[in-house]
Design a protein around this motif. Structure first.
Motif, PDB file in Angstrom:
ATOM      1  N   ASP A  38      -9.055   1.497 -11.466  1.00 25.29           N
ATOM      2  CA  ASP A  38     -10.247   2.019 -10.804  1.00 25.29           C
ATOM      3  C   ASP A  38     -10.259   1.517  -9.369  1.00 25.29           C
ATOM      4  OD1 ASP A  38     -12.772   3.306 -10.597  1.00 25.29           O
ATOM      5  OD2 ASP A  38     -13.764   1.366 -10.890  1.00 25.29           O
ATOM      6  N   ILE A  39     -10.567   2.394  -8.426  1.00 17.86           N
ATOM      7  CA  ILE A  39     -10.619   2.018  -7.009  1.00 17.86           C
ATOM      8  C   ILE A  39     -12.013   2.340  -6.476  1.00 17.86           C
ATOM      9  CG2 ILE A  39      -9.675   2.422  -4.708  1.00 17.86           C
ATOM     10  CD1 ILE A  39      -7.080   3.335  -6.207  1.00 17.86           C
ATOM     11  N   LYS A  40     -12.642   1.358  -5.833  1.00 16.04           N
ATOM     12  CA  LYS A  40     -13.982   1.553  -5.281  1.00 16.04           C
ATOM     13  C   LYS A  40     -14.039   1.084  -3.841  1.00 16.04           C
ATOM     14  CE  LYS A  40     -16.613   1.421  -9.475  1.00 16.04           C
ATOM     15  NZ  LYS A  40     -17.709   0.869 -10.217  1.00 16.04           N
ATOM     16  N   THR A  52      -9.525  -2.300  -9.413  1.00 17.80           N
ATOM     17  CA  THR A  52      -9.767  -3.017 -10.660  1.00 17.80           C
ATOM     18  C   THR A  52      -8.835  -2.467 -11.724  1.00 17.80           C
ATOM     19  OG1 THR A  52     -12.088  -3.319 -10.059  1.00 17.80           O
ATOM     20  CG2 THR A  52     -11.491  -3.707 -12.369  1.00 17.80           C
ATOM     21  N   PHE A  53      -8.020  -3.341 -12.268  1.00 21.97           N
ATOM     22  CA  PHE A  53      -7.065  -2.984 -13.316  1.00 21.97           C
ATOM     23  C   PHE A  53      -7.561  -3.586 -14.621  1.00 21.97           C
ATOM     24  CE2 PHE A  53      -3.393  -4.151 -15.904  1.00 21.97           C
ATOM     25  CZ  PHE A  53      -2.773  -2.919 -16.037  1.00 21.97           C
ATOM     26  N   GLU A  68      -9.075  -8.061 -17.280  1.00 26.82           N
ATOM     27  CA  GLU A  68      -9.453  -7.453 -16.002  1.00 26.82           C
ATOM     28  C   GLU A  68      -8.859  -8.239 -14.841  1.00 26.82           C
ATOM     29  OE1 GLU A  68     -13.479  -5.660 -15.312  1.00 26.82           O
ATOM     30  OE2 GLU A  68     -13.648  -7.418 -14.001  1.00 26.82           O
ATOM     31  N   HIS A  69      -8.274  -7.506 -13.908  1.00 31.41           N
ATOM     32  CA  HIS A  69      -7.712  -8.105 -12.698  1.00 31.41           C
ATOM     33  C   HIS A  69      -8.196  -7.286 -11.508  1.00 31.41           C
ATOM     34  CE1 HIS A  69      -4.848 -10.209 -10.131  1.00 31.41           C
ATOM     35  NE2 HIS A  69      -4.613  -9.028  -9.581  1.00 31.41           N
ATOM     36  N   LYS A  70      -8.761  -7.954 -10.506  1.00 30.94           N
ATOM     37  CA  LYS A  70      -9.261  -7.262  -9.306  1.00 30.94           C
ATOM     38  C   LYS A  70      -8.401  -7.608  -8.109  1.00 30.94           C
ATOM     39  CE  LYS A  70     -13.927  -6.756 -10.863  1.00 30.94           C
ATOM     40  NZ  LYS A  70     -15.184  -6.258 -10.414  1.00 30.94           N
ATOM     41  N   TRP A  71      -8.137  -6.588  -7.302  1.00 27.18           N
ATOM     42  CA  TRP A  71      -7.395  -6.771  -6.058  1.00 27.18           C
ATOM     43  C   TRP A  71      -8.254  -6.256  -4.903  1.00 27.18           C
ATOM     44  CZ3 TRP A  71      -4.390  -2.951  -3.040  1.00 27.18           C
ATOM     45  CH2 TRP A  71      -3.683  -3.548  -1.984  1.00 27.18           C
ATOM     46  N   PRO A  72      -9.007  -7.151  -4.237  1.00 26.92           N
ATOM     47  CA  PRO A  72      -9.760  -6.727  -3.057  1.00 26.92           C
ATOM     48  C   PRO A  72      -8.793  -6.521  -1.907  1.00 26.92           C
ATOM     49  CG  PRO A  72     -10.176  -9.051  -3.544  1.00 26.92           C
ATOM     50  CD  PRO A  72      -9.226  -8.542  -4.583  1.00 26.92           C
ATOM     51  N   GLN A  80      -0.646   0.199   0.127  1.00 27.10           N
ATOM     52  CA  GLN A  80       0.008  -0.619  -0.903  1.00 27.10           C
ATOM     53  C   GLN A  80      -0.568  -0.382  -2.295  1.00 27.10           C
ATOM     54  OE1 GLN A  80      -0.941  -4.324   1.145  1.00 27.10           O
ATOM     55  NE2 GLN A  80       1.263  -4.763   1.185  1.00 27.10           N
ATOM     56  N   ARG A  81      -1.647   0.387  -2.411  1.00 30.70           N
ATOM     57  CA  ARG A  81      -2.331   0.554  -3.698  1.00 30.70           C
ATOM     58  C   ARG A  81      -1.400   1.009  -4.816  1.00 30.70           C
ATOM     59  NH1 ARG A  81      -7.289   4.002  -1.825  1.00 30.70           N
ATOM     60  NH2 ARG A  81      -8.508   2.370  -0.855  1.00 30.70           N
TER      61      ARG A  81
END
Length: 106
Positions: A38-40, A52-53, A68-72, A80-81
């Motif tokens: 998910d991308i926000k 958010t993976f 859950e793993h978040k990449w800000p 790079q997404r």
């Protein structure tokens, strides 16, 4: 002790893990496993984003658990997404033979 009819009913709890080893040891070997990306956008200018993976599975008691793993990241890093998402899938979803999708409690 309360009689069976007087016992408090607890809603189905969903456990969310941020450490993969803690999640992995609780996954039932026969559970279906799914993953989702998910991308926000976090601001109105589009300069701050979060990817958010999540990996969804059932534990040995049949309860839903989530890793859950978040990449800000910033706008500059948006190119790079796709590679970040592929790496997360390779690292966390592939070892569990996960397929795209979600699991939800109803």
């Amino acid at each position: 002790m309360l009689a069976p009819s007087e016992q408090v009913q607890r809603p189905n709890a969903v456990r969310v893990f941020y450490l993969y080893p803690d999640f992995r040891i609780r996954v039932d070997d026969n559970s279906p496993v799914h993953y989702d990306v998910d991308i926000k956008q976090l601001d109105s200018q589009g300069t701050k984003w979060v990817l958010t993976f999540r990996v969804f599975a059932l534990d040995r008691r049949g309860r839903l658990i989530i890793f859950e793993h978040k990449w800000p990241h910033s706008y500059i890093q948006t190119i790079q997404r796709q590679s970040v998402a592929k790496e997360l899938i390779r690292k966390y979803a592939d070892p569990l033979n996960a397929v795209p999708g979600r699991m939800e409690v109803k």
